[in-house]
Design a protein around this motif. Structure first.
Motif, PDB file in Angstrom:
ATOM      1  N   MET A  44       0.449  -1.153   0.161  1.00 56.23           N
ATOM      2  CA  MET A  44       0.067  -0.216  -0.127  1.00 56.23           C
ATOM      3  C   MET A  44       1.046   1.167   0.333  1.00 56.23           C
ATOM      4  N   LYS A  45       2.002   1.160   0.947  1.00 54.99           N
ATOM      5  CA  LYS A  45       2.421   2.290   1.269  1.00 54.99           C
ATOM      6  C   LYS A  45       3.213   2.123  -0.208  1.00 54.99           C
ATOM      7  N   GLN A  46       3.869   1.922  -1.210  1.00 58.56           N
ATOM      8  CA  GLN A  46       4.789   1.515  -2.226  1.00 58.56           C
ATOM      9  C   GLN A  46       3.654   2.276  -3.422  1.00 58.56           C
TER      10      GLN A  46
ATOM     11  N   GLY B  76       4.875   5.279  -5.384  1.00 65.41           N
ATOM     12  CA  GLY B  76       4.939   5.065  -6.884  1.00 65.41           C
ATOM     13  C   GLY B  76       6.396   4.661  -6.737  1.00 65.41           C
ATOM     14  N   GLY B  77       7.400   4.488  -7.704  1.00 63.51           N
ATOM     15  CA  GLY B  77       8.507   4.066  -8.323  1.00 63.51           C
ATOM     16  C   GLY B  77       9.175   2.560  -7.843  1.00 63.51           C
ATOM     17  N   PHE B  78       8.033   2.282  -7.424  1.00 62.15           N
ATOM     18  CA  PHE B  78       8.913   0.789  -7.378  1.00 62.15           C
ATOM     19  C   PHE B  78       7.516  -0.661  -8.179  1.00 62.15           C
ATOM     20  N   ARG B  79       8.856  -1.770  -8.375  1.00 61.47           N
ATOM     21  CA  ARG B  79       8.327  -2.778  -9.180  1.00 61.47           C
ATOM     22  C   ARG B  79       7.180  -3.493  -8.799  1.00 61.47           C
ATOM     23  N   ASN B  80       6.464  -3.842  -7.429  1.00 60.11           N
ATOM     24  CA  ASN B  80       6.181  -4.723  -7.189  1.00 60.11           C
ATOM     25  C   ASN B  80       3.970  -3.973  -7.343  1.00 60.11           C
TER      26      ASN B  80
ATOM     27  N   ARG C  72       1.864  11.826  -0.589  1.00 57.97           N
ATOM     28  CA  ARG C  72       3.162  11.284  -1.418  1.00 57.97           C
ATOM     29  C   ARG C  72       4.086  11.331  -0.342  1.00 57.97           C
ATOM     30  N   THR C  73       4.650  12.409  -0.580  1.00 61.52           N
ATOM     31  CA  THR C  73       5.611  13.118   0.379  1.00 61.52           C
ATOM     32  C   THR C  73       5.732  12.678   1.827  1.00 61.52           C
ATOM     33  N   GLU C  74       4.390  12.795   2.752  1.00 60.27           N
ATOM     34  CA  GLU C  74       4.548  11.973   4.138  1.00 60.27           C
ATOM     35  C   GLU C  74       4.525  10.495   4.176  1.00 60.27           C
ATOM     36  N   VAL C  75       4.116   9.908   3.186  1.00 60.05           N
ATOM     37  CA  VAL C  75       4.144   8.625   3.000  1.00 60.05           C
ATOM     38  C   VAL C  75       5.308   8.193   3.043  1.00 60.05           C
ATOM     39  N   ASN C  76       6.059   8.598   1.417  1.00 61.93           N
ATOM     40  CA  ASN C  76       8.168   8.678   1.265  1.00 61.93           C
ATOM     41  C   ASN C  76       8.658   8.546   2.960  1.00 61.93           C
ATOM     42  N   ALA C  77       8.274   9.841   3.519  1.00 60.64           N
ATOM     43  CA  ALA C  77       9.351  10.407   4.995  1.00 60.64           C
ATOM     44  C   ALA C  77       9.140   9.605   5.878  1.00 60.64           C
ATOM     45  N   TYR C  78       7.508   8.705   5.706  1.00 62.82           N
ATOM     46  CA  TYR C  78       7.950   7.855   6.808  1.00 62.82           C
ATOM     47  C   TYR C  78       8.584   6.202   6.171  1.00 62.82           C
ATOM     48  N   MET C  79       8.578   5.840   5.070  1.00 64.31           N
ATOM     49  CA  MET C  79       9.171   4.761   4.429  1.00 64.31           C
ATOM     50  C   MET C  79      10.990   4.888   4.671  1.00 64.31           C
ATOM     51  N   ILE C  80      11.189   6.258   4.318  1.00 65.90           N
ATOM     52  CA  ILE C  80      13.095   6.504   4.578  1.00 65.90           C
ATOM     53  C   ILE C  80      13.030   6.500   5.619  1.00 65.90           C
TER      54      ILE C  80
END
Length: 317
Positions: free
Chosen positions: A1-3, A7-11, A23-31
């Protein structure tokens, strides 16, 4: 779901509807989470190259947890328990090299420790019973698998409910005197001065047992179970000729519809995917809730049986 959101993931494909701030908030959380995991792994194994971290590792580890459920035919609802989350957290904090408990350890020493911890917790409840009082709850039921009559006894107080014991009663539950003696022994076990009321079913044998209990112990009350009261009311209402006839027709229609997949599909198209059968805790409540659904969907069901689709089907006869 996060990917999917970032976006930008192959799965998975990128979500085109996600707002940019999401998108920015989720990406920051993943990093942040990935960095924290790498640092934890590096702290446990300094020789490991930080660059070896793979984003797919997290998914693989979670699949291993899911596979444990599947391989052992474990129901999924335990995954919502706090103890399951605590177990996973404890394993994660320990890191690699954790040796799981053996079957013997689970059956004997760890179980004994858990029993001791439970008894200690029950003692805390008992202290509150003496201060604020408590209610004894009696719940009789029949195990259809082993064909046994069982009565569960619980004690409720502002601190919460505690299970006391289950008693196998065979047919003696129908004897009010025997039932009274059983209830009286539970009151004695809990402590007479702690008990404010005893809540139980409204069957005639329970009513008589409750009166005998109040006669012996004047300061406590027998209180009928509200849910059982409603259930008995529905049972009696269902015996009225008009209601009985309506329920009989509804049960017949319900059985016919749900025994034919094609009819179910047509019905759901006309009722906007609504179900007619609504199971409840007791069969009497189930019957009346289902009848209410038929009343609510009456116009849609009329439209169904006069539709071209129904007339052209094999079921219209």
């Amino acid at each position: 779901m996060k990917q999917h959101l970032v976006g930008g993931f192959r799965n998975t494909k990128k979500c085109l509807k996600a707002p940019e701030h999401v998108r920015t908030e989720v990406n920051a959380y993943m990093i942040k989470k990935a960095t924290s995991k790498v640092l934890n792994q590096f702290a446990r194994n300094p020789s490991q190259d930080v660059g070896d971290y793979d984003e797919e590792e997290e998914e693989v580890e979670i699949e291993a947890i899911a596979r444990f459920f599947y391989d052992n035919a474990i129901p999924f609802y335990p995954a919502t328990s706090d103890s399951f989350k605590g177990m996973v957290e404890a394993i994660g904090q320990y890191g690699p090299g954790l040796v799981p408990p053996s079957m013997y350890e689970l059956r004997v020493p760890f179980l004994q420790k858990e029993v001791e911890a439970t008894n200690t917790k029950v003692m805390e409840f008992k202290k509150e019973w003496a201060i604020k009082g408590c209610s004894i709850l009696s719940d009789g039921w029949r195990d259809s698998v082993v064909q046994k009559n069982i009565v569960n006894f619980l004690v409720n107080s502002p601190k919460g409910s505690v299970f006391i014991k289950s008693v196998e009663v065979f047919e003696v539950v129908k004897d009010s005197t025997t039932l009274f003696l059983m209830l009286d022994s539970i009151v004695e076990e809990v402590g007479e001065m702690n008990v404010v009321q005893v809540v139980m079913d409204n069957a005639s044998n329970y009513v008589k047992a409750g009166k005998l209990l109040m006669a012996k112990r004047p300061h406590l009350y027998w209180t009928p179970c509200a849910a059982h009261c409603v259930d008995l009311m529905l049972e009696d209402i269902g015996k009225l000729p008009k209601i009985k006839n309506a329920l009989k027709k509804a049960i017949f229609m319900n059985g016919y519809i749900y025994n034919h997949v094609g009819v179910v599909n047509i019905m759901r198209r006309f009722t906007n995917q609504r179900n007619l059968h609504r199971p409840a805790v007791t069969r009497f409540a189930t019957s009346f809730i289902t009848l209410a659904q038929y009343h609510k969907q009456k116009n849609n069901l009329k439209k169904m049986v006069i539709s071209e689709e129904w007339i052209a089907s094999k079921w219209q006869k």
